[in-house]
Motif scaffolding. Structure first.
Motif, PDB file in Angstrom:
ATOM      1  N   PHE A   9       0.828  -1.207   0.000  1.00 23.64           N
ATOM      2  CA  PHE A   9       0.000   0.000   0.000  1.00 23.64           C
ATOM      3  C   PHE A   9       0.858   1.250   0.000  1.00 23.64           C
ATOM      4  O   PHE A   9       0.635   2.180  -0.798  1.00 23.64           O
ATOM      5  CB  PHE A   9      -0.932   0.016   1.214  1.00 23.64           C
ATOM      6  N   TRP A  10       1.844   1.300   0.884  1.00 22.25           N
ATOM      7  CA  TRP A  10       2.627   2.538   0.985  1.00 22.25           C
ATOM      8  C   TRP A  10       3.457   2.766  -0.272  1.00 22.25           C
ATOM      9  O   TRP A  10       3.716   3.924  -0.642  1.00 22.25           O
ATOM     10  CB  TRP A  10       3.509   2.515   2.237  1.00 22.25           C
ATOM     11  N   GLN A  11       3.824   1.693  -0.967  1.00 28.84           N
ATOM     12  CA  GLN A  11       4.519   1.879  -2.230  1.00 28.84           C
ATOM     13  C   GLN A  11       3.584   2.513  -3.265  1.00 28.84           C
ATOM     14  O   GLN A  11       3.981   3.444  -3.981  1.00 28.84           O
ATOM     15  CB  GLN A  11       5.047   0.543  -2.747  1.00 28.84           C
ATOM     16  N   PRO A  47      11.725  -1.794  -0.096  1.00 30.39           N
ATOM     17  CA  PRO A  47      12.733  -2.295   0.841  1.00 30.39           C
ATOM     18  C   PRO A  47      12.079  -2.836   2.110  1.00 30.39           C
ATOM     19  O   PRO A  47      12.290  -3.974   2.489  1.00 30.39           O
ATOM     20  CB  PRO A  47      13.603  -1.069   1.115  1.00 30.39           C
ATOM     21  N   THR A  48      11.307  -2.016   2.803  1.00 32.20           N
ATOM     22  CA  THR A  48      10.542  -2.435   3.982  1.00 32.20           C
ATOM     23  C   THR A  48       9.293  -1.594   4.043  1.00 32.20           C
ATOM     24  O   THR A  48       9.234  -0.487   3.511  1.00 32.20           O
ATOM     25  CB  THR A  48      11.334  -2.248   5.293  1.00 32.20           C
ATOM     26  N   SER A  49       8.284  -2.112   4.757  1.00 36.71           N
ATOM     27  CA  SER A  49       7.038  -1.365   4.920  1.00 36.71           C
ATOM     28  C   SER A  49       7.306  -0.056   5.654  1.00 36.71           C
ATOM     29  O   SER A  49       6.839   1.005   5.256  1.00 36.71           O
ATOM     30  CB  SER A  49       6.013  -2.206   5.686  1.00 36.71           C
ATOM     31  N   ALA A  50       8.078  -0.124   6.730  1.00 35.70           N
ATOM     32  CA  ALA A  50       8.305   1.067   7.554  1.00 35.70           C
ATOM     33  C   ALA A  50       9.043   2.149   6.765  1.00 35.70           C
ATOM     34  O   ALA A  50       8.718   3.339   6.857  1.00 35.70           O
ATOM     35  CB  ALA A  50       9.091   0.688   8.810  1.00 35.70           C
ATOM     36  N   ALA A  51      10.023   1.745   5.975  1.00 29.93           N
ATOM     37  CA  ALA A  51      10.797   2.733   5.226  1.00 29.93           C
ATOM     38  C   ALA A  51       9.936   3.428   4.180  1.00 29.93           C
ATOM     39  O   ALA A  51      10.006   4.656   4.004  1.00 29.93           O
ATOM     40  CB  ALA A  51      11.989   2.041   4.559  1.00 29.93           C
TER      41      ALA A  51
END
Length: 821
Positions: free
Chosen positions: A85-87, A106-110
């Motif tokens: 989603f965040w991407q 790379p990661t969800s948090a990043a």
């Protein structure tokens, strides 16, 4: 400011069925309510597939060009977890279209942190639009995503967000608690019949009101399906094409989108009943999860909800239900009989034998169906004869052939397509119990056929609830059956048919039954036993009521000769009514007061809500009004169970009070909502005639009198016309001989036989002659040495015998009558 990521938003839309955004009536109506882009920090469009969410969003966005910077993205399945989603959110901010298969982050948090920083760095007012928002975190992280979006809005006043999705989310409740929000739901987007007609007209198809209502109702107002149906009708040139013929694939797709196999099974099971409540849903599905599943189905657009006093009632639109049933029979056939058995068991627990029998036959549980029929035969005959008849036609032939009642139901209870609406509640006892006992007790000598016995019992049971039309039919069928087999029960059937027609106010139809050739021989077989006394009383009651309704000279003697049963059941109460009706037409004031007292006493012990109570209450009101006691008449209506026929009594009270408008409303109520009793339809026309006449609307009054006369010609009932004041009747009747024939007492015979004779007592004759000389009761009292009250009593009696209502009418009649003492 420009539009990023949506240089051509039209190209990104993928639809299963055509979408006609330019003619979207529901979307157009909502544009103004959505307001300017900066009016609300958060806009939520939450509705099922095919409800026009994207069409609404894009139409509104076109109007916002140049006002704010717009970032638009349609989420994909890659957004089903937080990282994806965040991407896609970041792609939206950067103006990139999502890549097929998604982009590995790379990661969800990043990715989330980068998106948050980018939002914080926006300098201009920016509107972020996320279509297909139901994809966001659908497999993991949905609530966390919603919470972060709300925080973004709270911390960045230059940012505005619109989301459009198919399912409810935490954002729907969390967002409005934190920021100003505008929410559009399925009810806002659902099409009405008016919208359907307008849409059809805009693309070249003419739908009348009924056609638009049918199409909208079949599809539950589902916009995409309604549009598709209209296009299909244009292509096939056939507006009557069944909606599921083109909508089935779309509905099935929405069904297969449901979150779990358990939810899909629940949807299929709840499609078996035409509607259900939460209790039924729990029985068909899971006690714990039923409410959550209902919410999910409602949000999916498959299920609709209607508020009810005891809680919401849920139902699938007809085309949706048929499609779901089709899916079930192809993929999960075992669910249908299981659902029917569950529904049957629930109906048994809820004391609903008709529903229990219906579901028992649907599940082909023949022992259960026969058990319901055996336990609840009387109620099924009264409440759902169509269900009973349908069940008898699908039960195994071997079972039906050995049960006379089932054979009767199979042959005589035709399907009606709807449950029978009963006028009065069924209760053991009263008229039904006594006549039924009489019929059964006479079985050995008079009724030799069990199927005939079942028909007779059906007719008696219908009498008890006031369904006189079907009761007369049942007795006629019984008579035909008995006559063909030379069974002695034909006389019992004739008695029942005569009583049903007489109580309905149809003496012309009752008279042939009273002349049935089998009755004399049957009467000779009576030996004075109690059950035979009841049958004889029913016969004499029918005969007396026919004489009363035809205003026959023998009406009073026949009515007064009816036996007075001290046990006070419905049959004895009806006899009190017949006696009171006869005295109302032919008695003097003291007699009327006596029978009013009797009627009031009978009311105290008559079954509440019964036909006998209705008849007694109406005649009691008439007696009290004739004795000039309107306040007591009103008290009667406060005491009895409210029934539609009682409006005739209320109308007569209003007429006595000269409230002609109210009286007309009462008459129209009876005529508009005619009850199965039917007795007071003719009298409602007469009440309307008198109300119109009192208000000075003579043409309307004449028309109502004509309508009453037409009914009198059909049914042979002339007595009610005697209630009209002679002067007013003659004025409205004019020179119409057919109307004049309804009141022969008012017109001198054409054969020159002279004036009619009116019989008065010696004292009444004295008062009558004094009335011609004195203006009021005081002068008459002084001339005759009587009290004014005594004079008033005599004057009322004289007016009734003359058929007048005033001194002027009495003087007019004095030249046309001959007084005999």
């Amino acid at each position: 400011m420009g539009v990023s990521g949506m240089s051509d938003p039209e190209q990104s839309r993928q639809f299963t069925l055509p979408r006609i955004a330019d003619h979207d009536a529901s979307a157009t109506a909502l544009l103004d309510r959505l307001g300017d882009a900066t009016a609300f920090p958060l806009r939520i469009l939450q509705a099922p597939r095919g409800y026009g969410k994207t069409a609404l969003a894009v139409t509104w966005l076109r109007a916002q060009r140049g006002r704010v910077d717009i970032r638009f993205a349609r989420l994909t399945t890659a957004a089903n977890d937080r990282a994806g989603f965040w991407q896609e959110f970041l792609d939206c901010l950067e103006g990139r279209a999502p890549e097929v298969g998604g982009r590995t982050a790379p990661t969800s948090a990043a990715t989330q942190e980068r998106a948050i920083r980018m939002v914080a760095g926006l300098a201009d007012p920016t509107l972020i639009v996320l279509d297909d928002y139901h994809e966001a975190g659908s497999q993991a992280g949905a609530n966390e995503i919603d919470a972060v979006l709300v925080d973004l809005l709270r911390q960045n006043p230059q940012v505005f967000i619109m989301v459009a999705g198919r399912r409810p989310r935490a954002l729907d409740s969390l967002g409005p608690l934190s920021v100003d929000a505008f929410i559009v739901g399925a009810d806002d987007l659902r099409m009405t019949a008016t919208m359907t007609a307008e849409l059809a007209r805009s693309i070249g198809l003419t739908l009348d009101r009924r056609g638009a209502e049918r199409l909208t109702g079949e599809l539950g107002g589902w916009p995409a399906l309604v549009r598709a149906a209209i296009h299909q009708a244009i292509l096939t040139d056939d507006p009557s094409t069944p909606p599921e013929s083109f909508a089935g694939q779309y509905i099935a797709a929405a069904f297969h989108e449901l979150a779990s196999p358990a939810l899909r099974d629940f949807a299929l099971s709840t499609a078996v009943p035409s509607e259900f409540d939460l209790q039924t849903a729990r029985a068909l599905g899971s006690e714990e999860d039923a409410w959550a599943m209902i919410s999910e189905l409602t949000a999916s657009g498959l299920l609709g909800a209607t508020p009810a006093p005891s809680g919401s009632v849920y139902a699938y639109a007809p085309a949706v239900r048929r499609t779901l049933l089709g899916v079930m029979r192809q993929t999960s056939a075992e669910l249908e009989p299981r659902a029917y058995r569950t529904l049957m068991q629930q109906a048994v627990r809820g004391d609903d034998p008709a529903t229990a029998l219906f579901y028992a036959t649907q599940s082909r549980d023949w022992p259960a169906a026969l058990e319901v029929i055996e336990a609840c035969w009387d109620r099924l005959l009264l409440e759902a004869p169509d269900v009973l008849g349908a069940a008898s036609r699908v039960l195994p032939a071997a079972k039906v052939s050995i049960d006379a009642r089932l054979r009767m139901a199979r042959d005589h209870l035709e399907p009606t397509g709807e449950r029978r609406r009963r006028l009065h509640p069924y209760e053991p006892g009263g008229l039904s119990a006594r006549l039924n006992a009489s019929v059964i007790a006479g079985r050995g000598s008079n009724v030799r056929d069990d199927e005939l016995l079942a028909l007779l019992q059906w007719g008696v049971a219908l009498l008890a609830t006031g369904d006189l039309v079907t009761s007369a039919y049942a007795f006629a069928q019984a008579h035909t059956w008995a006559t063909a087999r030379k069974d002695g029960g034909s006389a019992l059937a004739a008695v029942g048919a005569a009583l049903a027609h007489a109580l309905r106010g149809e003496p012309a139809l009752a008279a042939p039954w009273l002349a049935d050739p089998g009755l004399p021989a049957w009467r000779q077989t009576l030996d004075g036993e109690d059950h035979q006394d009841a049958l004889l009383l029913a016969l004499e009651a029918a005969r007396a009521l026919v004489l009363v309704d035809t205003d026959d000279a023998g009406a009073v003697p026949a009515a007064l000769a009816l036996a007075d049963d001290p046990r006070r059941n419905d049959l004895s109460s009806l006899c009190v009514f017949i006696r009171a009706q006869a005295i109302l037409q032919h008695g003097d004031e003291p007699a009327m007061l006596t029978h009013a007292t009797n009627a009031r006493a009978a009311l105290d012990v008559t079954r509440r809500g019964s036909m006998a109570e209705t008849y007694l209450a109406i005649v009691l009101v008439d007696l009290l009004l004739a004795c000039e006691m309107p306040s007591s008449a009103r008290e009667v209506l406060e005491f009895v169970e409210p029934r539609r026929d009682l409006r005739i009594a209320l109308g007569r009270i209003h007429l006595a009070e000269r409230r002609f408008g109210k009286a007309l409303e009462d008459a129209e109520h009876v005529l508009r909502d005619q009850s199965p009793l039917g007795r007071y339809v003719l009298e409602a026309h007469l009440l309307a005639a008198r109300a119109h006449d009192g208000a000075g609307r003579l043409p309307a009054a004449h028309a109502e009198l004509r309508a009453a006369a037409d009914l009198a010609l059909i049914h042979g009932r002339t007595a009610p016309f005697g209630s009209m004041p002679p002067g007013r009747f003659m004025s409205l009747a004019g020179n119409d001989p057919s109307l004049q024939g309804l009141r022969p007492d008012l017109y001198r015979p054409d054969d020159g036989s002279g004036p009619r004779i009116v019989t008065l007592t010696p004292r009444e004759a004295q008062v009558f002659h004094a009335l011609l000389e004195h203006l009021g009761p005081v002068g008459i009292a002084q001339s005759l040495g009587l009290s004014p009250n005594t004079v008033k009593t005599h004057v009322r009696t004289i007016y009734r015998k003359l058929g007048v209502s005033s001194r002027a009418d009495a003087i007019e009649q004095s030249n046309r009558v001959r007084i005999s003492t």
